[in-house]
Scaffold this motif. Structure first.
Motif: not given
Length: 274
Positions: A51-54, A80-85, A121-130
């Motif tokens: 999923i793209e975004g912050e 970096s782009e590939n960092d998942v830590s 709850l603990h929610l993880e999400l990504r927010i896109s530029q739009d």
């Protein structure tokens, strides 16, 4: 059953697949010795679309009337782009004011669909530029693990567990009044992939603390049994953000004293590569 981003890799091309599988197999043998199966199950893996975004994480609860109460929002940043830590999470007045209402609207929708009451709850999400919000996962009946939820306490004086149990709600206007220009960070002192912890003689925590403008708390860990050196919380002014960018990209070797045999092996390896 995942924990601490262990065994997680990002695969961007078909050519990367074989090398990632080899890395995962090697990691499994090391990782499964660190935690019980109830915490980390290495028998099953899932493949997720990217999923793209912050990336953000949220600790919240539904009160007895079913109203969602946001207790913290923290941003997960990567080197970096590939960092998942999980090296750095942080929260700030800007983050809370920018995203709280949109996240509350999302939680209202989830709560109405599921009929949630008295539910942490603990929610993880990504927010896109739009500004589109895409949930990654919602973890029921808990807040952020490994004490990451304590960011709320160090930043805003919010004990997330107390707020849930006593049905308290943050007065965000009052809480954020003096937080302008500050970020509150959680920094995980996780090792680099190529570091063998058996080669480590000592970790210089005092040097680490001296590299930050305002460390709030350091929690050391037995790295031989836990696989990481600990974690810390900081208060960082916007003008000092470079200290966070530096630790985000660090392999932590500047704080590590190696055993003599390991040091000699490292020197030999470097000479061969040259």
């Amino acid at each position: 059953m995942g924990f601490f981003s262990l065994g997680v890799h990002k695969v961007s091309t078909n050519e990367e697949w074989d090398s990632v599988l080899k890395s995962i197999k090697a990691e499994v043998e090391e990782i499964k010795k660190l935690y019980p199966e109830q915490v980390l199950n290495m028998e099953n893996f899932i493949i997720e679309g990217n999923i793209e975004g912050e990336e953000f994480a949220v600790d919240a609860y539904f009160n007895r009337e079913g109203k969602p109460v946001v207790l913290d929002i923290f941003k997960h940043i990567f080197s970096s782009e590939n960092d998942v830590s999980d090296r750095v999470y942080f929260t700030s007045k800007k983050i809370i004011e920018t995203y709280r209402e949109a996240i509350e609207d999302l939680l209202k929708e989830i709560g109405n669909l599921a009929g949630l009451r008295n539910f942490p709850l603990h929610l993880e999400l990504r927010i896109s530029q739009d500004r589109r919000i895409q949930p990654i996962e919602l973890n029921p009946m808990r807040f952020a693990g490994l004490c990451v939820t304590d960011i709320a306490y160090f930043a805003y004086g919010i004990n997330t567990y107390r707020y849930f149990l006593e049905q308290l709600e943050p007065d965000w206007n009052k809480i954020l009044a003096d937080k302008e220009g500050k970020s509150f960070c959680f920094i995980m002192l996780n090792k680099s992939e190529d570091l063998n912890l058996k080669d480590v003689k000592a970790f210089d925590y005092e040097k680490l603390l001296s590299d930050f403008e305002k460390p709030l708390e350091l929690r050391k860990a037995d790295y031989e049994t836990r696989g990481y050196f600990g974690y810390m919380f900081t208060e960082t002014r916007d003008s000092s953000w470079s200290e966070i960018e530096r630790i985000l990209k660090s392999d932590l070797r500047e704080y590590i004293t190696f055993k003599e045999a390991a040091s000699a092996s490292s020197v030999l390896k470097n000479n061969v590569q040259k």
